[in-house]
Design an enzyme around this catalytic site. Structure first.
Site, PDB file in Angstrom:
ATOM      1  N   GLY A  12       0.881  -0.902  -0.326  1.00  0.00           N
ATOM      2  CA  GLY A  12      -0.040  -0.261   0.033  1.00  0.00           C
ATOM      3  C   GLY A  12       0.857   1.318   0.228  1.00  0.00           C
ATOM      4  N   MET A  90      -3.714  -7.133  -6.863  1.00  0.00           N
ATOM      5  CA  MET A  90      -2.695  -8.235  -7.580  1.00  0.00           C
ATOM      6  C   MET A  90      -4.095  -9.386  -8.064  1.00  0.00           C
ATOM      7  SD  MET A  90      -0.038  -6.586  -8.101  1.00  0.00           S
ATOM      8  CE  MET A  90       1.047  -7.343  -7.939  1.00  0.00           C
ATOM      9  N   ARG A  91      -5.426  -8.874  -8.218  1.00  0.00           N
ATOM     10  CA  ARG A  91      -6.106  -9.885  -9.132  1.00  0.00           C
ATOM     11  C   ARG A  91      -6.664  -9.154  -9.973  1.00  0.00           C
ATOM     12  NH1 ARG A  91      -6.315 -14.627  -6.416  1.00  0.00           N
ATOM     13  NH2 ARG A  91      -7.322 -14.780  -7.028  1.00  0.00           N
ATOM     14  N   LEU A  93      -9.257  -8.535 -13.005  1.00  0.00           N
ATOM     15  CA  LEU A  93     -10.909  -8.131 -13.045  1.00  0.00           C
ATOM     16  C   LEU A  93     -12.101  -9.190 -14.164  1.00  0.00           C
ATOM     17  CD1 LEU A  93     -10.307  -4.102 -11.488  1.00  0.00           C
ATOM     18  CD2 LEU A  93     -11.437  -6.644 -10.232  1.00  0.00           C
ATOM     19  N   ASN A 107      -5.111   2.568 -12.759  1.00  0.00           N
ATOM     20  CA  ASN A 107      -4.301   1.723 -12.752  1.00  0.00           C
ATOM     21  C   ASN A 107      -3.068   2.378 -12.613  1.00  0.00           C
ATOM     22  OD1 ASN A 107      -3.536  -0.924 -11.510  1.00  0.00           O
ATOM     23  ND2 ASN A 107      -2.374  -1.557 -12.888  1.00  0.00           N
ATOM     24  N   HIS A 109       0.951   0.922 -12.885  1.00  0.00           N
ATOM     25  CA  HIS A 109       2.167  -0.072 -13.594  1.00  0.00           C
ATOM     26  C   HIS A 109       3.024  -0.049 -14.046  1.00  0.00           C
ATOM     27  CE1 HIS A 109       2.754  -4.409 -14.881  1.00  0.00           C
ATOM     28  NE2 HIS A 109       3.423  -3.877 -16.330  1.00  0.00           N
ATOM     29  N   ALA A 173       8.763   7.195  -8.117  1.00  0.00           N
ATOM     30  CA  ALA A 173       8.283   7.866  -9.154  1.00  0.00           C
ATOM     31  C   ALA A 173       7.104   7.481  -9.677  1.00  0.00           C
ATOM     32  CB  ALA A 173       8.686   6.865 -10.843  1.00  0.00           C
ATOM     33  N   GLU A 174       6.436   6.619  -8.666  1.00  0.00           N
ATOM     34  CA  GLU A 174       5.062   5.814  -8.523  1.00  0.00           C
ATOM     35  C   GLU A 174       4.368   6.596  -8.110  1.00  0.00           C
ATOM     36  OE1 GLU A 174       3.665   1.528  -8.412  1.00  0.00           O
ATOM     37  OE2 GLU A 174       6.343   0.903  -8.914  1.00  0.00           O
TER      38      GLU A 174
HETATM   39  C1  GAR Z   1       3.877  -1.057  -6.833  1.00  0.00           C
HETATM   40  O1  GAR Z   1       5.192  -0.975  -7.765  1.00  0.00           O
HETATM   41  C2  GAR Z   1       2.740  -0.520  -8.845  1.00  0.00           C
HETATM   42  O2  GAR Z   1       3.080  -0.537  -9.417  1.00  0.00           O
HETATM   43  C3  GAR Z   1       2.178  -2.746  -8.918  1.00  0.00           C
HETATM   44  O3  GAR Z   1       2.576  -3.126  -7.093  1.00  0.00           O
HETATM   45  C4  GAR Z   1       3.121  -2.384  -6.672  1.00  0.00           C
HETATM   46  C5  GAR Z   1       2.966  -1.972  -5.202  1.00  0.00           C
HETATM   47  O4  GAR Z   1       2.861  -1.167  -4.573  1.00  0.00           O
HETATM   48  N1  GAR Z   1       2.022  -2.611  -9.295  1.00  0.00           N
HETATM   49  C6  GAR Z   1       1.369  -3.897 -10.173  1.00  0.00           C
HETATM   50  O5  GAR Z   1       2.083  -4.644 -10.524  1.00  0.00           O
HETATM   51  C7  GAR Z   1      -0.208  -4.494 -10.865  1.00  0.00           C
HETATM   52  N2  GAR Z   1       0.176  -4.981 -12.105  1.00  0.00           N
HETATM   53  P1  GAR Z   1       1.921  -0.421  -3.587  1.00  0.00           P
HETATM   54  O6  GAR Z   1       1.012  -1.632  -2.485  1.00  0.00           O
HETATM   55  O7  GAR Z   1       2.891  -0.395  -2.299  1.00  0.00           O
HETATM   56  O8  GAR Z   1       1.415   0.470  -3.309  1.00  0.00           O
END
Ligand code: GAR
Length: 211
Positions: A12, A90-91, A93, A107, A109, A173-174
């Site tokens: 999260g 991670m499911r 949909l 979303n 990624h 960056a996210e």
């Molecule tokens: C993040 O890096 C997100 O971009 C990735 O999982 C991580 C979750 O981290 N998502 C995916 O790979 C979706 N296909 P977080 O729970 O700390 O946000």
């Protein structure tokens, strides 16, 4: 303020970035519900600490995916959610759920889509020898990691990176991109036409140009 529901499965940290952004009373969105399909997701603790309602909807408690999704849909509707943010959810949909939230679900990624869809993105980016990777915030479509791109940030791959080091750099960056994308949508500055999204007006974040 735009009413947002966040779907998580784990740590999260992106949820935290959204929580922190929404803590500013000037921010045009608020998180009204966090749903986790895992009871032990640390993101639920983050929600609790922030005073945001968190709820577990475990896929294991339902006989099939449609009933699991109906439970999530019911919780989102009950909370008056207008936009769904997938943040490490991670499911996969179903197309039905995705279509019900068409252009109202986004979303994040950890790659520059359409490269490196799916899991193990950083290891695959390293194996491919790309010099840049990054992250993408996009509207969700039924096919995994596809859909109109809202924003991306490019992140360099360094010579001695392993997948953990690269993941950590992309994650920074996210945490900038996801709140920015949410703000742009909440301000009505993102227009979706079919499979393309357009951002109107300047998209600068704290004076920095967005890559
Ligand atoms: C993040 O890096 C997100 O971009 C990735 O999982 C991580 C979750 O981290 N998502 C995916 O790979 C979706 N296909 P977080 O729970 O700390 O946000």
């Amino acid at each position: 303020r735009l009413r947002v529901g966040v779907l998580i499965s784990g740590r999260g940290s992106n949820l935290q970035a959204l929580i922190d952004a929404c803590a500013d009373p000037e921010f045009p969105a608020e998180i009204v519900l966090v749903l986790s399909n895992k009871a032990d997701a640390y993101g639920l603790e983050r929600a609790r600490l922030a005073g945001v309602t968190g709820q577990v909807v475990s896929h294991r408690d339902f006989p099939d995916k449609p009933s699991f999704e109906a439970a999530m849909d019911g919780a989102l509707a009950a909370a008056g959610v207008e936009l769904v943010c997938l943040a490490g959810f991670m499911r996969l949909l179903t197309a039905e759920f995705v279509e019900r939230w068409r252009d109202r679900m986004i979303n994040i990624h950890p790659s520059l889509l359409p490269s490196f869809k799916g899991l193990d993105t950083h290891a695959r980016a390293l194996a491919a020898g790309v010099r840049f990777t990054g992250c993408t915030v996009h509207y969700v479509r039924p096919a995994m990691d596809e859909g109109p791109i809202i924003i991306q940030a490019a992140v360099p791959v360094l010579a001695d990176d392993d997948d953990h080091a690269l993941a950590d750099r992309v994650l920074v960056a996210e945490h900038r991109c996801y709140p920015l994308a949410l703000r742009l949508i909440a301000e009505g500055r993102v227009r979706v036409e079919g499979e393309r999204a357009t951002v109107m007006g300047p998209a600068a974040l704290a004076g920095e140009p967005l890559l």
